[in-house]
Motif scaffolding. Sequence first.
Motif, PDB file in Angstrom:
ATOM      1  N   LEU A   7     -64.467 -40.862 -15.686  1.00 17.74           N
ATOM      2  CA  LEU A   7     -64.711 -39.560 -16.308  1.00 17.74           C
ATOM      3  C   LEU A   7     -66.056 -39.559 -17.035  1.00 17.74           C
ATOM      4  CD1 LEU A   7     -61.226 -38.587 -17.839  1.00 17.74           C
ATOM      5  CD2 LEU A   7     -62.230 -37.844 -15.673  1.00 17.74           C
ATOM      6  N   ALA A   8     -66.353 -40.652 -17.722  1.00 17.95           N
ATOM      7  CA  ALA A   8     -67.630 -40.741 -18.436  1.00 17.95           C
ATOM      8  C   ALA A   8     -68.798 -40.654 -17.456  1.00 17.95           C
ATOM      9  CB  ALA A   8     -67.691 -42.042 -19.226  1.00 17.95           C
ATOM     10  N   ALA A   9     -68.663 -41.302 -16.291  1.00 16.56           N
ATOM     11  CA  ALA A   9     -69.729 -41.271 -15.291  1.00 16.56           C
ATOM     12  C   ALA A   9     -69.930 -39.868 -14.731  1.00 16.56           C
ATOM     13  CB  ALA A   9     -69.410 -42.247 -14.165  1.00 16.56           C
ATOM     14  N   ARG A  10     -68.864 -39.060 -14.742  1.00 13.36           N
ATOM     15  CA  ARG A  10     -68.968 -37.684 -14.236  1.00 13.36           C
ATOM     16  C   ARG A  10     -69.504 -36.719 -15.284  1.00 13.36           C
ATOM     17  NH1 ARG A  10     -62.819 -37.590 -12.209  1.00 13.36           N
ATOM     18  NH2 ARG A  10     -62.934 -39.310 -10.691  1.00 13.36           N
ATOM     19  N   GLY A  11     -69.678 -37.187 -16.493  1.00 10.90           N
ATOM     20  CA  GLY A  11     -70.212 -36.324 -17.539  1.00 10.90           C
ATOM     21  C   GLY A  11     -69.176 -35.531 -18.297  1.00 10.90           C
ATOM     22  N   VAL A  12     -67.899 -35.860 -18.131  1.00 13.80           N
ATOM     23  CA  VAL A  12     -66.850 -35.174 -18.891  1.00 13.80           C
ATOM     24  C   VAL A  12     -67.011 -35.498 -20.373  1.00 13.80           C
ATOM     25  CG1 VAL A  12     -64.346 -35.017 -19.261  1.00 13.80           C
ATOM     26  CG2 VAL A  12     -65.269 -35.236 -16.938  1.00 13.80           C
ATOM     27  N   ARG A  13     -66.814 -34.505 -21.226  1.00 17.48           N
ATOM     28  CA  ARG A  13     -66.856 -34.757 -22.675  1.00 17.48           C
ATOM     29  C   ARG A  13     -65.560 -35.461 -23.066  1.00 17.48           C
ATOM     30  NH1 ARG A  13     -69.006 -29.697 -26.127  1.00 17.48           N
ATOM     31  NH2 ARG A  13     -69.613 -31.384 -27.548  1.00 17.48           N
ATOM     32  N   ILE A  14     -65.693 -36.636 -23.628  1.00 20.84           N
ATOM     33  CA  ILE A  14     -64.534 -37.478 -23.917  1.00 20.84           C
ATOM     34  C   ILE A  14     -64.469 -37.734 -25.412  1.00 20.84           C
ATOM     35  CG2 ILE A  14     -63.401 -39.675 -23.461  1.00 20.84           C
ATOM     36  CD1 ILE A  14     -64.881 -39.824 -20.829  1.00 20.84           C
ATOM     37  N   GLY A  15     -63.264 -37.579 -25.958  1.00 18.89           N
ATOM     38  CA  GLY A  15     -63.077 -37.810 -27.383  1.00 18.89           C
ATOM     39  C   GLY A  15     -61.876 -38.699 -27.654  1.00 18.89           C
ATOM     40  N   GLY A  16     -61.852 -39.238 -28.840  1.00 22.22           N
ATOM     41  CA  GLY A  16     -60.715 -40.035 -29.291  1.00 22.22           C
ATOM     42  C   GLY A  16     -60.300 -39.577 -30.670  1.00 22.22           C
ATOM     43  N   VAL A  17     -58.999 -39.586 -30.921  1.00 24.50           N
ATOM     44  CA  VAL A  17     -58.455 -39.109 -32.187  1.00 24.50           C
ATOM     45  C   VAL A  17     -57.576 -40.192 -32.793  1.00 24.50           C
ATOM     46  CG1 VAL A  17     -57.006 -37.363 -33.269  1.00 24.50           C
ATOM     47  CG2 VAL A  17     -58.539 -36.708 -31.423  1.00 24.50           C
ATOM     48  N   SER A  18     -57.702 -40.410 -34.093  1.00 23.31           N
ATOM     49  CA  SER A  18     -56.953 -41.430 -34.827  1.00 23.31           C
ATOM     50  C   SER A  18     -57.289 -42.807 -34.253  1.00 23.31           C
ATOM     51  CB  SER A  18     -55.448 -41.132 -34.795  1.00 23.31           C
ATOM     52  OG  SER A  18     -54.758 -41.971 -35.699  1.00 23.31           O
ATOM     53  N   GLY A  19     -56.357 -43.438 -33.532  1.00 29.85           N
ATOM     54  CA  GLY A  19     -56.676 -44.715 -32.895  1.00 29.85           C
ATOM     55  C   GLY A  19     -57.338 -44.560 -31.540  1.00 29.85           C
ATOM     56  N   GLY A  20     -57.488 -43.326 -31.054  1.00 29.39           N
ATOM     57  CA  GLY A  20     -58.069 -43.084 -29.743  1.00 29.39           C
ATOM     58  C   GLY A  20     -59.474 -43.626 -29.558  1.00 29.39           C
ATOM     59  N   PRO A  21     -60.361 -43.530 -30.565  1.00 28.79           N
ATOM     60  CA  PRO A  21     -61.700 -44.097 -30.387  1.00 28.79           C
ATOM     61  C   PRO A  21     -61.690 -45.595 -30.078  1.00 28.79           C
ATOM     62  CG  PRO A  21     -61.696 -42.573 -32.238  1.00 28.79           C
ATOM     63  CD  PRO A  21     -60.269 -42.733 -31.807  1.00 28.79           C
ATOM     64  N   VAL A  22     -60.675 -46.305 -30.544  1.00 27.94           N
ATOM     65  CA  VAL A  22     -60.586 -47.735 -30.238  1.00 27.94           C
ATOM     66  C   VAL A  22     -60.432 -47.929 -28.731  1.00 27.94           C
ATOM     67  CG1 VAL A  22     -59.298 -49.868 -30.642  1.00 27.94           C
ATOM     68  CG2 VAL A  22     -59.563 -48.202 -32.494  1.00 27.94           C
ATOM     69  N   ILE A  23     -59.649 -47.062 -28.098  1.00 35.23           N
ATOM     70  CA  ILE A  23     -59.429 -47.176 -26.660  1.00 35.23           C
ATOM     71  C   ILE A  23     -60.699 -46.804 -25.896  1.00 35.23           C
ATOM     72  CG2 ILE A  23     -58.080 -46.237 -24.736  1.00 35.23           C
ATOM     73  CD1 ILE A  23     -55.699 -46.304 -26.619  1.00 35.23           C
ATOM     74  N   LEU A  24     -61.454 -45.841 -26.407  1.00 34.53           N
ATOM     75  CA  LEU A  24     -62.749 -45.533 -25.781  1.00 34.53           C
ATOM     76  C   LEU A  24     -63.672 -46.746 -25.875  1.00 34.53           C
ATOM     77  CD1 LEU A  24     -63.455 -41.896 -27.041  1.00 34.53           C
ATOM     78  CD2 LEU A  24     -62.101 -42.660 -25.084  1.00 34.53           C
ATOM     79  N   ALA A  25     -63.641 -47.414 -27.008  1.00 32.69           N
ATOM     80  CA  ALA A  25     -64.454 -48.629 -27.168  1.00 32.69           C
ATOM     81  C   ALA A  25     -64.011 -49.710 -26.192  1.00 32.69           C
ATOM     82  CB  ALA A  25     -64.367 -49.137 -28.604  1.00 32.69           C
ATOM     83  N   LYS A  26     -62.686 -49.865 -26.018  1.00 31.55           N
ATOM     84  CA  LYS A  26     -62.167 -50.870 -25.088  1.00 31.55           C
ATOM     85  C   LYS A  26     -62.590 -50.555 -23.648  1.00 31.55           C
ATOM     86  CE  LYS A  26     -58.029 -52.613 -25.573  1.00 31.55           C
ATOM     87  NZ  LYS A  26     -58.260 -53.983 -26.024  1.00 31.55           N
ATOM     88  N   ALA A  27     -62.737 -49.258 -23.342  1.00 34.07           N
ATOM     89  CA  ALA A  27     -63.174 -48.870 -21.999  1.00 34.07           C
ATOM     90  C   ALA A  27     -64.662 -49.114 -21.791  1.00 34.07           C
ATOM     91  CB  ALA A  27     -62.853 -47.403 -21.751  1.00 34.07           C
TER      92      ALA A  27
END
Length: 314
Positions: A97-117
């Motif tokens: 999704l990031a490669a396609r340019g989708v706006r991606i967000g994380g909420v509460s602990g969600g940013p940790v999972i974005l970091a893991k990705a």
Amino acid sequence: MPETPQTVGLLLIPGFALMSYASVVEPLRAANLLAGKELYRWVHVSPGPAVVPASCGATVPCIKVEEAGPLDFLFVCAGGNPTAFRDRATLQWLRQLAARGVRIGGVSGGPVILAKAGIMDGYHMTVHWEHAPAVAESYPNILLTRSIFIVDRNRLSCAGGTAPLDMMHALIAEAHGPELARRVSDWFMHTDIRPAQSAQRASLAERFGIHDARLTAALELMESHPGEPLMRGETARRIGLSTRQLDRLFSEKLKSSYASHYRHIRLERARDLLRQSAVPLTEIALGCGFSSASHFGRAYRQAFGVTPASERRS
């Protein structure tokens, strides 16, 4: 303004924080209602189970990742211990999704999972204060702040709790104007809209019930130096006091000594790292100002009644 409804994906990680999730999706529903037309659509996506439980036990039916279809936004909602999330297929999907340019967000602990990705390197990011020490230790290439939310290009991160109400106000204003955003916030009686850089926690004065600027300054110094603790005399010098005056402040205002309170600060940070990261025990000990793993273990058990290893296993 978008000519067609925007599709928002909500990736729900088992144990997600229900309040944070509701603070994302409810403003979208209210925007549709108050605008009198469909501005947003949303889909609930799961990394595996067809029904995903929240931290409180409430459940939300979801579709599989591969069934999500095209998205304009994706928000990852997580709680509990997001560092334990290891689903490779979901992490790969986030990278796609990031490669396609989708706006991606994380909420509460969600940013940790974005970091893991691996999709947050070089981005400014925030996360709930409970997870911040683990993120700082594990992902040095992320520009971590303690704001309530951050929008950095096509990445969004939010500390959780009620902070998504403020973030969604900003996103609705961006897409459909400040008047609709204000009406949505009024709908939820959320009249005090906070800017992105607002603090996540109450001030030290509020947390400890103190109103002495000198003591507050001392506590700020201590909290900002957990790994290399400042000597009592150095802290006193920096805030313009003698060591005797500093000792008197801690005794009278906090009913504690400088050393005892500093040890509590460092042990609290160590506990967050044990619960929220895979950092080795020895590194946690040294990073929290203890001379050795054995010294750290004794202090931890005395404070919390369990060993660091037991804390991590539990």
